[in-house]
Design a protein around this motif. Structure first.
Motif: not given
Ligand code: ZN
Length: 119
Positions: A96-101, A110-117
């Motif tokens: 899971f993305c550590p930023k947006c989950g 990169f996260c598909d949702e928020c672009g977090e590296h």
């Molecule tokens: Zn994310």
């Protein structure tokens, strides 16, 4: 390592891996029956709070993580347990993305949702 909310659950799981333990701070040794009895007593008299959990290593050693980070190994199995980690880290397999989950495909950069590296 597996997490448990009670010493008894941890002890039951550890008993599927090992048959003998020794207490980390003394020469006392335990077999399955004495370990489970001790675990029941400990859970009844001294339950851990919500931030704490028990861990069972691959070798069957049992540790207490009082704050989600530091591990206090209580019951050891063999000489290899000297290599047990002293801190707990969640599995680094990023699910899971550590930023947006948002759920992440393995190997993604990169996260598909928020672009977090992701690392
Ligand atoms: Zn994310």
């Amino acid at each position: 390592m597996k997490k448990f909310n009670s010493l008894l659950d941890a002890a039951r799981f550890a008993a599927t891996i090992s048959e003998n333990w020794h207490f980390a701070n003394s020469d006392e040794t335990y077999i399955k029956d004495t370990l489970l009895t001790l675990a029941k007593t400990s859970d009844g008299e001294d339950p851990i709070d919500e931030d704490s959990f028990y861990l069972v290593s691959l070798s069957g050693a049992i540790g207490l993580c009082p704050d989600g980070e530091d591990i206090d190994w209580l019951f050891l199995v063999g000489p290899d347990d000297e290599d047990l980690p002293s801190t707990y880290t969640e599995s680094r397999e990023l699910n899971f993305c550590p930023k947006c989950g948002y759920p992440i495909a393995s190997g993604a950069n990169f996260c598909d949702e928020c672009g977090e590296h992701l690392f």
